[in-house]
Every structure is written in structure tokens, then in C-alpha cells.
Write a protein that holds these residues in place. Structure first.
Motif, PDB file in Angstrom:
ATOM      1  N   VAL A   1      39.170  45.923  40.320  1.00 26.27           N
ATOM      2  CA  VAL A   1      38.448  45.701  39.057  1.00 26.27           C
ATOM      3  C   VAL A   1      38.865  44.373  38.438  1.00 26.27           C
ATOM      4  CG1 VAL A   1      38.107  46.565  36.716  1.00 26.27           C
ATOM      5  CG2 VAL A   1      38.035  48.143  38.644  1.00 26.27           C
ATOM      6  N   PHE A   2      40.162  44.037  38.514  1.00 32.00           N
ATOM      7  CA  PHE A   2      40.601  42.728  38.017  1.00 32.00           C
ATOM      8  C   PHE A   2      39.833  41.610  38.725  1.00 32.00           C
ATOM      9  CE2 PHE A   2      45.125  44.491  37.075  1.00 32.00           C
ATOM     10  CZ  PHE A   2      44.635  45.096  35.937  1.00 32.00           C
ATOM     11  N   SER A   3      39.671  41.731  40.048  1.00 32.36           N
ATOM     12  CA  SER A   3      38.978  40.680  40.804  1.00 32.36           C
ATOM     13  C   SER A   3      37.516  40.596  40.403  1.00 32.36           C
ATOM     14  CB  SER A   3      39.111  40.932  42.312  1.00 32.36           C
ATOM     15  OG  SER A   3      38.302  42.016  42.742  1.00 32.36           O
ATOM     16  N   TRP A   4      36.876  41.740  40.114  1.00 30.62           N
ATOM     17  CA  TRP A   4      35.476  41.720  39.664  1.00 30.62           C
ATOM     18  C   TRP A   4      35.364  41.078  38.288  1.00 30.62           C
ATOM     19  CZ3 TRP A   4      34.755  47.569  41.054  1.00 30.62           C
ATOM     20  CH2 TRP A   4      34.719  47.700  42.440  1.00 30.62           C
ATOM     21  N   VAL A   5      36.280  41.428  37.393  1.00 36.13           N
ATOM     22  CA  VAL A   5      36.249  40.844  36.051  1.00 36.13           C
ATOM     23  C   VAL A   5      36.443  39.333  36.140  1.00 36.13           C
ATOM     24  CG1 VAL A   5      37.480  40.728  33.862  1.00 36.13           C
ATOM     25  CG2 VAL A   5      36.993  42.953  34.882  1.00 36.13           C
ATOM     26  N   GLU A   6      37.377  38.902  36.975  1.00 41.18           N
ATOM     27  CA  GLU A   6      37.650  37.471  37.115  1.00 41.18           C
ATOM     28  C   GLU A   6      36.461  36.740  37.729  1.00 41.18           C
ATOM     29  OE1 GLU A   6      40.390  34.073  36.987  1.00 41.18           O
ATOM     30  OE2 GLU A   6      40.172  35.967  35.933  1.00 41.18           O
ATOM     31  N   GLY A   7      35.881  37.330  38.810  1.00 39.62           N
ATOM     32  CA  GLY A   7      34.818  36.652  39.547  1.00 39.62           C
ATOM     33  C   GLY A   7      33.446  36.776  38.926  1.00 39.62           C
TER      34      GLY A   7
ATOM     35  N   ASP B   1      42.557  35.359  42.493  1.00 36.46           N
ATOM     36  CA  ASP B   1      43.300  34.129  42.293  1.00 36.46           C
ATOM     37  C   ASP B   1      44.660  34.454  41.688  1.00 36.46           C
ATOM     38  OD1 ASP B   1      42.687  34.845  39.716  1.00 36.46           O
ATOM     39  OD2 ASP B   1      41.350  33.154  39.324  1.00 36.46           O
ATOM     40  N   TRP B   2      45.369  33.437  41.211  1.00 41.03           N
ATOM     41  CA  TRP B   2      46.732  33.661  40.718  1.00 41.03           C
ATOM     42  C   TRP B   2      46.728  34.572  39.494  1.00 41.03           C
ATOM     43  CZ3 TRP B   2      48.228  32.409  35.806  1.00 41.03           C
ATOM     44  CH2 TRP B   2      47.433  31.527  35.092  1.00 41.03           C
ATOM     45  N   ARG B   3      45.651  34.567  38.722  1.00 40.10           N
ATOM     46  CA  ARG B   3      45.597  35.439  37.548  1.00 40.10           C
ATOM     47  C   ARG B   3      45.532  36.903  37.960  1.00 40.10           C
ATOM     48  NH1 ARG B   3      42.388  31.184  37.206  1.00 40.10           N
ATOM     49  NH2 ARG B   3      42.742  29.626  35.589  1.00 40.10           N
TER      50      ARG B   3
END
Length: 889
Positions: free
Chosen positions: A115-121, A455-457
Motif C-alpha cells: 500500500v505504501f508503494s501504491w500511495v507513493e506511485g 523508493d527510499w521513502r
């Protein structure tokens, strides 16, 4: 300071040269001991007495070594390394426990990382290769009396660019589509109409050729040039290094390829990967409604503003609002009541960031719940294992181990588990980073593009989750070290299946938390599922199951307006003559599609708008029999006729809301409405329907005859009971009979169109359902573990009960009642939490109360069934207890 640094360096060197230093220490201590023995021997002692006396005077050798080690090395690092080695040994000794704990954490942390990756991307940094995305803001228009954002006109953008000093550049981008080739099937692809500064402003440089030159976005069809994507270059043009200067037909206009975008750049629209870009001067070629670059009332632009370094969004908004206010004064006919608003990227209203924002907000809460459930599950496992290690803990405390040292060891073991879980979770997130697109159907043969970004975040957030999991996992077994007398504490813990005093409350509490969180997720899934059903079952105001939608791209085939009109007339007659076809009609826009309706300022005879408000209404261009074909009832008046062409008087059909707002109870039939400076007569009033969203509130809308506002890109609607596949074959034959070079787009029902428009709700239901099922499974495993351990620790009690005459049914009730009691506690807690949290679903719910009793009741039934299943095996084991053997033990 220098001396401290030198000392630190010596200690660091000592840490890595430990074996050599240990040998030196042994040699030095042996030398000192031999000297003391020799001295005692000279005093007349025997060799044995001399050695014994030397050892006594020397003190404990191991204690001396430990003092020396603390002075020469870094004790914190050394003890940490010891704890890590011991922790790994403990994991190897219990592979079953280790694998189960790591699996639970992998699922929990993996869900969070995905979910973090979806929010970021999708929300925060959605545009790969675009530089300084934190300075980008979406920009839209606003209108008094309208809730949602609107587009911006090209002249307004030029005024903003000239007047704003805090904005580095305004970037115009508008998604559109075209057909690249003609054959048996139309090859559809997506592209963008952009301002000339587009590539320079976003910091993306073509790998071949150039971007657009200044001035190429001005003039009417003056600059037919294009930059193509890396994917299009590799796929269609086979990576031709001599591609610059060659041509490609786009919407039947020859465009010269002037550049190739770099690999990994997909444009600046969330949800679709752009395959080509053309300058705004070519707008008329790709956009319906004619030339708009000089029309201040044509609000079609989707735009971004890049702020200058150090400028805040609030400062930029203040300056832009001032410019918008001046435009209101300077151009009252088109800009009265109009404003301009800045949006952060994650709230961009004109792409799928806005569509997916509510879903991702809910998913963020859901995955936190799943992580807590996973941590509670592993905490229970660690708690059970801590009882198995009670002898080890007692011995370590008894021989002098400090409580802090013991806690450090337990937290280190938790860190190892959570680190493995984080590693596995990041692997799961990597596999799932493109999973969202699988939940959205392709449209017109073009698949969506919704990549996650690790990514790094995302890595930093995942590391934070790992640390939080470590604290949670280390806390549970650490609570067992509060008292040295662990054996005495254990007696109270194994008091029985029913009583379970002592630390049984810790295990029970963890299970209650798991059940409550799972119950909340089940309620959420139930609410979303009901909402989705109501959305798809609610009538959008037109027929859905017996109306098919398709199109033929005449623009890309080179048809001019006259030829296109003749083709549409002939095709319509052929389609009407097909067996099973009841009626057919053309319309420029398909309801609930992504494309935007035309909009225009209007004036109504006898209606005075409020001060500083300019009425602007959307409309659709439709052909004869459109309302009958679509199943939109006419409340009064008539449909458009074949005679309503460019030679006839201008007419319009308005919807109920428009009639009520502008004529206020008066029959509008025969009244006039001014559109683009021309007066039209109202000939009909149509019932309200849904135009852009099933969830939209009723709004003014009107229709004009397609023949009076002709569009070559109109869609074809067919009322028939035939299947889309059968109709597609028959329609293809008729199209090829008229022109063998033409191909039809996909043929779908309007119900399929409704389903596609509700894809975000479908995604939310799917994701919450999957994660809710995972949470339910973890909660059931946790309940099973607690009941299984309670039964294993209560063998003597169970044997005594059976010896006193208790039957199998009594033991069944005993175990099941305990499990159901824990479940009931979790359900009560979960229901309390759910009443507050389900309000977060408000943006995704449609005609469903957040406190719907059916959703709560369904969740209760599912949770009860899961609890009974989890308690079944422990209860069955309880009934198989041998009383004689249990009492002997």
C-alpha cells in the motif's frame, strides 16, 4: 576530543581483532600467574601450594578478563552480536515456530509495504523521471454554484503565465486518444495535448530528437509534430534510430516525429501511459467541439503549475486568485463567477489520483489493522514459547543476569523476526506493486497503468513498520520477566481452561484484539459490497442491459464532415435493418465514460442569474431516436427528428433539473435558451439521468441535435436483445460493406460501461475483502493457538473432570464456551470501534448507512463461524483425554 576519538578507534579495532587480542590476553595473564607461582616457590612453598596461593592473590581470572574486555572494546556492540547469535540459534531450534511467525509478519508488513508503494506511485510521486514533483500542483477552474472543479481555457492559461510571478511555469496537458492503424481491429492508443514548454518544464529530455519548440503550441493546426514514447518507438517502430523526421498519421493527420521520450516516462496522467504527445496547436485534430485556443469560454484544459523554489502553495494560490479576480472583471461574459484553484498532486481532480484517493485512504487503515493482527498473532506465539523457556529465564536471572540484559535479548529476538518479516514483506510488495491494474478492466483495448513505486521513502516507512513490530513483539515476552519467581507465576497460569488466571489474560487480550480488528474489517467489506451492489443495481436513468455501445473512428480514416455524415446515415439504416435491432442512434458522448462533455455559458429568456455568476451547462450532441434507444423518458415535448439539421431552426432538449432551475415551474417547451450567441428553442424535456458518475447529484444538462453540431467521432448506440459478440460480427460486416478499411471499436453493453465507471468501488471491495479474509484467518489461528495451549496445559484438570463423571459433551461445551467468550469480547470491542471508523467509508458508500445492521450482522455470523472452526480441534482433543494417564502425570 582527540583523545576520545583515539580511544574509540582503539576500541573499534579491538572489536574486529578480537581473536588475536584474546590470545594476547591469555598469554599476558598466564605470564603474570607464572611469575606469582615462581615467587611463591622461592618462599619455600610447594608447587601446588604456590599455584593455589597465586590464584587466590590474583583473583578470578574470568572476572579479570571481563573487566579488561570492557576497557578495551565496545561492550554494547559485543553484547548485541552475542544476542543476535543466540537469537538465530533459537530460531533454528524451533523451525516450525519461526516459519509461522515470519509468515505472519511477512503478510502484515508486505501488505503495508504494498500500500505504501501504491500511495507513493499513484498519489505523491506519480510521474517517473519528472523532477521536483514536490513543486508541482494541479490547477483547475472553479465556478460559483458548482461543487466540482472545472477545466481552464487556453486564453486564461496564457494570462496566468504572463501575470504570475511566483509560478515558474504553467504546464498544459490533456489526455486524448487516437487510432494509429486501420485493419480488422482499430489500434487505439492514448496521448496528450500539451503546451510547448511541457518537456522542459517537467525536466524530461528526449533521448532522440527534441521536445517542442516555443510557439509550436500556437496557431490553428499549424504544427503537426509529435514526440513519441519509448514504448511506442520500441514496439511499433522497432527502435529505429533514424526515426526523427519520419511521419506517423494521427487522427489521419500526418505528424512529423521530432523526439522520443526516455524509457520509463509515461506522461503526467495517473492511470494511463501516454504513447505520444502533440502541441496544443493541434487541439482541433484530437478534441471535439472545434478550435478552442482563442475561445475563453471553452474550458477543456487540464494543467499543472510548477512553483518557484521557496514559494508555498498558499502564496501561489493567493496570487492566482488575484489574477482570476481580474479576469472576472476584464471578461465578465465568460469569467463571471469563475475562480482558479491549486491542488496537491495526491488530490489531482482530473485523473485517477482523485478516483483512487478514497480507496487508498481506506487501505492505509486496513493494512495497519492487518499488521496489528499479525503482530498479536506472533506475540501469542512468543508468549507460549516464553513459558517453554521459563527454566532458562529463571536460571539466567538467578545467576545474576540483569533485567535490562534479558530484555535486550528478547527485543533482539523480536528484531530478528521482524527483520525477516520486513524482508519478505518487501519482496511481497515488489511482486504486488503492479497488482492494482489487474483489478481495472481494459477500456477500448487499452490497459490501465498504475505502477507502485518502491523508493527510499517506502523503504524508510517499511523500516519504521519493522521497528514498531519489534517493539510490539519484544514487549509481550518481556512482560514475563517482571518477577524472578517464574515457576510460581506459571502455577497460576495453568489453573484451567475456564479460569485461566495469571498471565492467561495476556494471551486472551491479544486474541480479543485480533477478533475486534477482524470484525471491523469484515464490517467494512460488507458495507462496501452492499454499496457496490446498490450502485450497479440503481438505474442510471437510461437502459443498461439491452443497449450496446460502439464507435467507428471516421476521423482517423480521413473522412471529412460531409463524407462522415453520409456514412453515419447509411450505417444507421443498415443497423436498423438488422434482425433483432429495435432502434439505433448516434451520440457524441457515452454516459459514464471518461471523456468530457462539452460545456457552454447560457442565457435563458426571463432568468436573471445571481450577481457575479455566469450559468454554464454541459450538453451532448445526439442524433434522432437517441432518447428512445437509450431508454431516457421524455417528460414532455418531442425527440430530435431527421429534419433537425444544419438548415433547420436550432433546437434543444433540456433535462428536468435544468427546466426546474431556469424556468421555475413554467413549461419550457417553446422557450428560448442562448448558446454561444445563438438562440435555440426548447422542444423537449427529458428525465434526469447520470452523465459522468453514478454518484453525482442531479444537475442541469441539455442536448442538441448532432446534425446541427456535427462530430465525426460520435458513438453508436443500438437497442437489441442480441449479445455483444453477435452484434459485433453483424456490425463489422455492415461497416466493411460500406468501407473495407474501417474497423469498429469494442462492442459492450451500457451495463458494462456502468461497471467500468464503478471500478474504484470494485477495487475497494476486492482489496478490503482480501485483506479482511487474511485478517480473519490470522485471528482464527490466534484463537486456535490460545485454546490449543489452554487444553494442553489443563490436561490434569480435564482428566479430573472426566474421572468425576464429566462426559464428552461437557468438555465440548467447556472449551467452546471459552473460545466463544473471547470471540464475544472481541466482537463487542470491534463493534464499538467499527461504529466510529466506518464513517471513513463515507466517500465510497452509496445509499448505505455506515451503521448498516446487515453488515454488522453478517460480520458477526462470519466471525462466529470462524471461532467455532478454530475451537473445534482443541475441543476434540479435550474429549480424547485419558483420565488415568492425566491423573498419574
Amino acid at each position: 576530543m582527540r583523545e576520545l576519538f583515539r580511544m574509540f578507534c582503539r576500541r573499534l579495532v579491538a572489536l574486529f581483532g578480537r581473536r588475536r587480542l584474546e590470545d594476547d590476553l591469555d598469554e599476558e595473564l598466564r605470564s603474570h600467574l607464572d611469575m606469582a607461582v615462581e615467587l611463591n616457590c622461592r618462599k619455600g612453598m610447594s608447587r601446588e601450594d604456590a599455584r593455589r596461593e597465586a590464584l587466590k592473590g590474583f583473583g578470578g581470572i574470568e572476572q579479570t578478563k571481563e573487566i579488561y574486555r570492557e576497557q578495551r572494546g565496545l561492550p554494547v556492540i559485543e553484547t548485541t552480536l552475542q544476542d543476535l547469535r543466540f537469537g538465530f540459534r533459537m530460531l533454528r531450534r524451533s523451525p516450525g515456530f519461526s516459519l509461522l511467525a515470519i509468515l505472519c509478519l511477512t503478510l502484515g508488513i508486505g501488505a503495508n509495504a504494498a500500500v505504501f508503494s501504491w500511495v507513493e506511485g499513484i498519489l505523491f510521486r506519480p510521474y517517473p523521471l519528472v523532477t521536483h514533483q514536490e513543486q508541482l500542483l494541479a490547477i483547475t477552474g472553479t465556478a460559483r454554484g458548482e461543487a466540482g472543479p472545472t477545466g481552464i481555457s487556453w486564453p486564461d492559461i496564457l494570462d496566468l503565465q504572463r501575470s504570475c510571478t511566483l509560478v515558474d511555469s504553467f504546464i498544459v496537458t490533456k489526455i486524448m486518444g487516437t487510432t494509429l492503424s486501420i485493419g480488422d481491429r482499430a489500434e487505439v492508443t492514448t496521448g496528450s495535448i500539451v503546451s510547448a514548454n511541457y518537456f522542459e518544464a517537467i525536466g524530461v529530455h528526449p533521448i532522440l530528437g527534441r521536445g517542442f519548440a516555443a510557439g509550436e503550441d500556437s496557431g490553428r493546426n499549424a504544427h503537426p509534430v509529435t514526440v513519441i514514447s519509448y514504448q511506442l518507438w520500441k514496439g511499433r517502430f522497432k527502435g529505429d534510430t533514424q526515426i526523427i523526421g519520419k511521419t506517423q498519421r494521427l487522427n489521419n493527420v500526418v505528424h512529423t516525429i521530432v523526439g522520443v521520450a526516455p524509457e520509463g516516462f509515461y506522461g503526467t496522467f495517473v492511470g494511463w501511459a501516454m504513447q505520444f504527445w502533440v502541441p496544443a496547436s493541434m487541439e482541433e485534430t484530437f478534441e471535439a467541439g472545434g478550435y478552442k485556443l482563442e475561445d475563453r469560454g471553452a474550458r477543456w484544459i487540464e494543467s499543472y503549475a510548477r512553483l518557484k523554489p521557496g514559494v508555498t502553495p498558499a502564496q501561489a494560490q493567493q496570487e492566482i486568485s488575484a489574477v482570476a479576480k481580474r479576469l472576472e472583471t476584464d471578461y465578465p461574459t465568460t469569467n463571471r463567477g469563475r475562480g482558479i484553484k491549486l491542488w496537491p498532486l495526491w488530490q489531482t481532480p482530473f485523473n485517477n489520483a482523485n478516483t483512487l484517493l478514497p480507496t487508498l485512504e481506506i487501505m492505509f487503515v486496513v493494512v495497519v489493522f492487518v499488521l496489528l493482527i499479525a503482530c498479536a498473532n506472533v506475540g501469542n506465539l512468543l508468549l507460549v514459547r516464553s513459558f517453554a523457556r521459563r527454566h532458562e529465564m529463571t536460571v539466567r536471572l538467578a545467576i545474576g543476569a540483569g533485567r535490562g540484559r534479558l530484555l535486550k535479548q528478547l527485543f533482539t529476538e523480536g528484531l530478528i523476526l521482524s527483520a525477516f518479516g520486513a524482508g519478505g514483506g518487501l519482496l511481497v510488495a515488489h511482486w504486488c506493486r503492479h497488482a492494482l491494474v489487474l483489478l481495472f478492466p481494459a477500456r477500448g483495448g487499452v490497459a490501465m497503468h498504475l505502477p507502485g513505486e518502491i523508493d527510499w521513502r517506502v523503504l524508510a516507512l517499511s523500516a519504521g513498520v519493522c521497528v514498531m513490530a519489534t517493539l510490539l513483539l519484544g514487549l509481550v515476552p518481556a512482560m514475563q520477566t517482571r518477577k524472578i519467581d517464574l515457576a510460581g507465576a506459571l502455577k497460576s497460569d495453568s489453573a484451567g481452561v475456564v479460569g485461566g488466571s495469571g498471565r492467561a489474560w495476556i494471551r486472551s487480550s491479544l486474541v480479543v484484539v485480533q477478533v475486534s480488528l477482524s470484525f471491523v474489517l469484515l464490517v467494512g467489506a460488507g458495507l462496501l459490497l452492499q454499496s457496490l451492489k446498490k450502485i450497479r443495481n440503481t438505474s442510471p436513468g437510461f437502459s443498461t442491459h439491452e443497449v450496446l455501445d460502439t464507435a467507428v473512428n471516421l476521423t482517423a480514416a480521413g473522412y471529412d464532415a460531409q463524407r462522415a455524415q453520409s456514412f453515419q446515415d447509411e450505417l444507421l439504416e443498415r443497423v436498423k435493418a438488422l434482425p433483432g435491432v429495435e432502434s439505433a442512434a448516434f451520440g457524441r458522448m457515452t454516459p459514464l465514460s471518461y471523456g468530457s462533455y462539452s460545456s457552454t455559458p447560457i442565457a435563458v429568456d426571463g432568468y436573471r442569474p445571481p450577481p457575479e455568476e455566469q450559468p454554464i451547462v454541459e450538453y451532448n450532441e445526439v442524433g434522432p431516436n437517441y432518447f428512445a434507444t437509450m431508454g431516457i423518458p421524455l417528460m414532455s415535448g418531442r425527440e430530435f427528428k431527421r429534419a433537425d439539421d444544419e438548415k433547420a431552426a436550432l433546437v434543444a432538449v433540456v433535462n428536468e433539473t435544468m427546466a426546474a432551475k431556469y424556468w421555475r415551474g413554467k413549461n419550457p417547451i417553446g422557450e428560448r435558451v442562448q448558446v454561444k450567441g445563438q438562440w435555440m428553442q426548447v422542444v423537449g424535456v427529458a428525465k434526469d439521468s447520470k452523465y459522468e458518475s453514478v454518484r453525482e447529484a442531479p444537475k442541469p444538462f441539455f442536448y442538441v441535435p448532432l446534425r446541427q453540431n456535427f462530430s465525426r467521432g460520435a458513438g453508436l448506440f443500438i437497442r437489441t436483445r442480441l449479445s455483444p459478440e453477435t452484434m459485433a460480427m453483424a456490425l463489422a460486416r455492415e461497416v466493411h460493406a460500406l468501407d473495407g478499411n474501417l474497423a469498429i471499436f469494442e462492442v459492450i453493453t451500457l451495463q458494462e460501461q456502468v461497471d467500468r465507471s464503478t471500478s474504484p468501488q470494485q477495487v475497494a471491495v476486492t482489496l478490503v475483502g482480501v485483506l479482511g479474509g487474511l485478517a480473519l484467518l490470522l485471528a482464527a489461528i490466534g484463537l486456535y493457538g490460545v485454546m490449543s495451549y489452554a487444553v494442553s496445559q489443563s490436561t490434569r484438570e480435564l482428566g479430573l473432570r472426566m474421572a468425576l463423571g464429566a462426559g464428552a459433551s461437557n468438555l465440548w461445551r467447556l472449551v467452546l464456551s471459552r473460545g466463544l467468550a473471547l470471540t464475544a469480547g472481541g466482537v463487542l470491542l470491534g463493534a464499538t470501534v467499527a461504529i466510529g471508523l466506518t464513517r471513513l467509508l463515507g466517500n465510497l458508500l452509496y445509499k448505505v448507512s455506515p451503521h448498516d445492521p446487515l453488515a454488522f450482522g453478517s460480520a458477526f455470523v462470519v466471525m462466529t463461524i470462524a471461532a467455532l472452526a478454530a475451537c473445534f480441534l482443541p475441543a476434540w482433543r479435550a474429549t480424547r483425554t485419558d483420565p488415568a494417564r492425566a491423573l498419574r502425570e
